[in-house]
Scaffold this motif. Sequence first.
Motif, PDB file in Angstrom:
ATOM      1  N   PRO A 102      24.235 -17.056  20.318  1.00 15.72           N
ATOM      2  CA  PRO A 102      24.149 -15.799  20.043  1.00 15.72           C
ATOM      3  C   PRO A 102      22.790 -15.337  18.973  1.00 15.72           C
ATOM      4  O   PRO A 102      22.442 -14.240  18.794  1.00 15.72           O
ATOM      5  CB  PRO A 102      25.247 -15.078  19.363  1.00 15.72           C
ATOM      6  N   VAL A 103      22.650 -16.579  18.181  1.00 14.30           N
ATOM      7  CA  VAL A 103      21.580 -16.383  17.013  1.00 14.30           C
ATOM      8  C   VAL A 103      20.261 -16.612  17.945  1.00 14.30           C
ATOM      9  O   VAL A 103      19.155 -16.112  17.653  1.00 14.30           O
ATOM     10  CB  VAL A 103      21.766 -17.543  15.784  1.00 14.30           C
ATOM     11  N   ARG A 104      20.110 -17.638  18.758  1.00 15.01           N
ATOM     12  CA  ARG A 104      18.669 -17.917  19.349  1.00 15.01           C
ATOM     13  C   ARG A 104      18.327 -16.858  20.297  1.00 15.01           C
ATOM     14  O   ARG A 104      17.394 -16.489  20.458  1.00 15.01           O
ATOM     15  CB  ARG A 104      18.799 -19.120  20.053  1.00 15.01           C
ATOM     16  N   ARG A 105      19.453 -16.132  20.915  1.00 15.83           N
ATOM     17  CA  ARG A 105      19.197 -15.151  21.972  1.00 15.83           C
ATOM     18  C   ARG A 105      19.586 -13.794  21.448  1.00 15.83           C
ATOM     19  O   ARG A 105      19.917 -13.053  22.157  1.00 15.83           O
ATOM     20  CB  ARG A 105      20.268 -15.450  23.360  1.00 15.83           C
ATOM     21  N   TRP A 106      19.177 -13.544  20.106  1.00 17.81           N
ATOM     22  CA  TRP A 106      19.568 -12.368  19.272  1.00 17.81           C
ATOM     23  C   TRP A 106      19.483 -11.115  20.188  1.00 17.81           C
ATOM     24  O   TRP A 106      20.592 -10.633  20.440  1.00 17.81           O
ATOM     25  CB  TRP A 106      18.525 -12.453  18.195  1.00 17.81           C
ATOM     26  N   ARG A 107      18.274 -10.553  20.431  1.00 19.85           N
ATOM     27  CA  ARG A 107      18.183  -9.342  21.051  1.00 19.85           C
ATOM     28  C   ARG A 107      18.350  -9.148  22.493  1.00 19.85           C
ATOM     29  O   ARG A 107      18.849  -8.244  23.187  1.00 19.85           O
ATOM     30  CB  ARG A 107      16.624  -8.757  20.843  1.00 19.85           C
ATOM     31  N   VAL A 108      17.874 -10.246  23.185  1.00 13.12           N
ATOM     32  CA  VAL A 108      18.272 -10.379  24.731  1.00 13.12           C
ATOM     33  C   VAL A 108      19.854 -10.386  24.625  1.00 13.12           C
ATOM     34  O   VAL A 108      20.249  -9.510  25.640  1.00 13.12           O
ATOM     35  CB  VAL A 108      17.827 -11.581  25.305  1.00 13.12           C
ATOM     36  N   ALA A 109      20.585 -10.905  24.023  1.00 10.60           N
ATOM     37  CA  ALA A 109      22.020 -11.072  24.110  1.00 10.60           C
ATOM     38  C   ALA A 109      22.772  -9.872  23.488  1.00 10.60           C
ATOM     39  O   ALA A 109      24.060  -9.681  23.615  1.00 10.60           O
ATOM     40  CB  ALA A 109      22.668 -12.317  23.560  1.00 10.60           C
ATOM     41  N   GLY A 110      22.035  -9.146  22.860  1.00 14.81           N
ATOM     42  CA  GLY A 110      22.546  -7.956  22.003  1.00 14.81           C
ATOM     43  C   GLY A 110      23.132  -8.550  20.930  1.00 14.81           C
ATOM     44  O   GLY A 110      24.378  -7.632  20.361  1.00 14.81           O
ATOM     45  N   THR A 111      23.021  -9.485  20.291  1.00 12.97           N
ATOM     46  CA  THR A 111      23.710  -9.900  19.030  1.00 12.97           C
ATOM     47  C   THR A 111      23.752  -8.928  17.826  1.00 12.97           C
ATOM     48  O   THR A 111      24.898  -8.508  17.289  1.00 12.97           O
ATOM     49  CB  THR A 111      22.965 -11.228  18.562  1.00 12.97           C
ATOM     50  N   ASP A 112      22.685  -8.104  17.542  1.00 11.11           N
ATOM     51  CA  ASP A 112      22.691  -7.185  16.630  1.00 11.11           C
ATOM     52  C   ASP A 112      23.490  -5.928  17.086  1.00 11.11           C
ATOM     53  O   ASP A 112      24.152  -5.165  16.055  1.00 11.11           O
ATOM     54  CB  ASP A 112      21.111  -6.410  16.444  1.00 11.11           C
ATOM     55  N   LEU A 113      23.824  -5.451  18.225  1.00 12.18           N
ATOM     56  CA  LEU A 113      24.972  -4.513  18.440  1.00 12.18           C
ATOM     57  C   LEU A 113      26.216  -4.973  18.343  1.00 12.18           C
ATOM     58  O   LEU A 113      27.131  -4.125  18.070  1.00 12.18           O
ATOM     59  CB  LEU A 113      24.705  -3.955  20.084  1.00 12.18           C
ATOM     60  N   LEU A 114      26.162  -6.279  18.746  1.00  6.10           N
ATOM     61  CA  LEU A 114      27.707  -6.834  18.498  1.00  6.10           C
ATOM     62  C   LEU A 114      28.098  -6.856  16.941  1.00  6.10           C
ATOM     63  O   LEU A 114      29.058  -6.377  16.759  1.00  6.10           O
ATOM     64  CB  LEU A 114      27.589  -8.217  18.888  1.00  6.10           C
ATOM     65  N   LEU A 115      27.251  -6.971  16.171  1.00  5.80           N
ATOM     66  CA  LEU A 115      27.609  -6.919  14.792  1.00  5.80           C
ATOM     67  C   LEU A 115      27.620  -5.582  14.163  1.00  5.80           C
ATOM     68  O   LEU A 115      28.576  -5.347  13.445  1.00  5.80           O
ATOM     69  CB  LEU A 115      26.392  -7.895  13.795  1.00  5.80           C
TER      70      LEU A 115
END
Length: 323
Positions: free
Chosen positions: A162-175
């Motif tokens: 989730p760190v490497r694929r931050w915006r592609v994976a939507g990690t910011d939305l998850l947080l």
Amino acid sequence: MRILVWHVHGSWMTAFVQGTHTYLLPLVDDRGPDGRGRARTWDWPAGAVEVPVADLREEHFDVVVLQRPEEVELVERWTGRRPGRDVPALYVEHDAPRAGAADSRHHLADQREVPIVHVTQFNRTYWDCGSARALVVEHGVVDPGHNYTGSSGSVAAVVNEPVRRWRVAGTDLLLRLAEEVPLTLHGMGVQSLARRVEGTAAGKGLSVLEDLPQARLHQVLGTHRLYFHPYRWTSLGLSLIEAMMVGLPVLALPATAAPEAVPAEAGVLSSDPEVLVATARRWIADPDEARERGLAARRHALAAFGVHRFLADFDELLEEVTS
């Protein structure tokens, strides 16, 4: 039929090797990407057979199923046969194009020797394959069973790296969601995200479980109240379909193939983070609605993504290219 195929995407291969064929899986000494052999964390039948790459030149196979550009060269180097010329071949395209919709040229565009098999209609539409034959065999998933209890009252998500694929994976939305409701993140590399957000509001709401074996993951997923699919850009995560089959209601962005995979009765798709947060809160507070939505998700996933339909579609295509 004897099929040469690489272990690239574990969940997809778990469905593919359920058929009646013999699946020859290249094996290199270190089980690296060019030859992982059999899966270690999935339960595969005996028809999935490891073959050391040194033995491939003498191995008989009827067709090769390619999944990465470099495999064309690997087949020729290791077996002396050119896919599409000396041996029938298919190329399974798992990914959505990384470039924009207007300039997403597929590396096999315009050739006529190897059909391109997309895993979603979205992929076929967005990849420019030129005059190459482009087909779709929608995903298939082995039914993990209706394991849903929702007992933990929390949100589940599955994201690898989730760190490497931050915006592609939507990690910011998850947080963003983890700031408001308890959220458990499953997948490879999730500990790095936990360390990064430790002490923040999101960190307080976030729990992580690193890369569970598939059967155990399905059991644990069923304890969560709902499933969050945060991806901005992906083909169609098989973890989403697996979660639906387990019986979880779905929260997701209306991106790529998700709108076709998740009917309205099974979940809520929205680009508005406030809607996502409000829906998660509502389902956590209302287990009856969550359960009903999850039952609808399971019914749809079984009908649309059942492994028997998937295998029948592939058998028809394999018979065609080898005849």
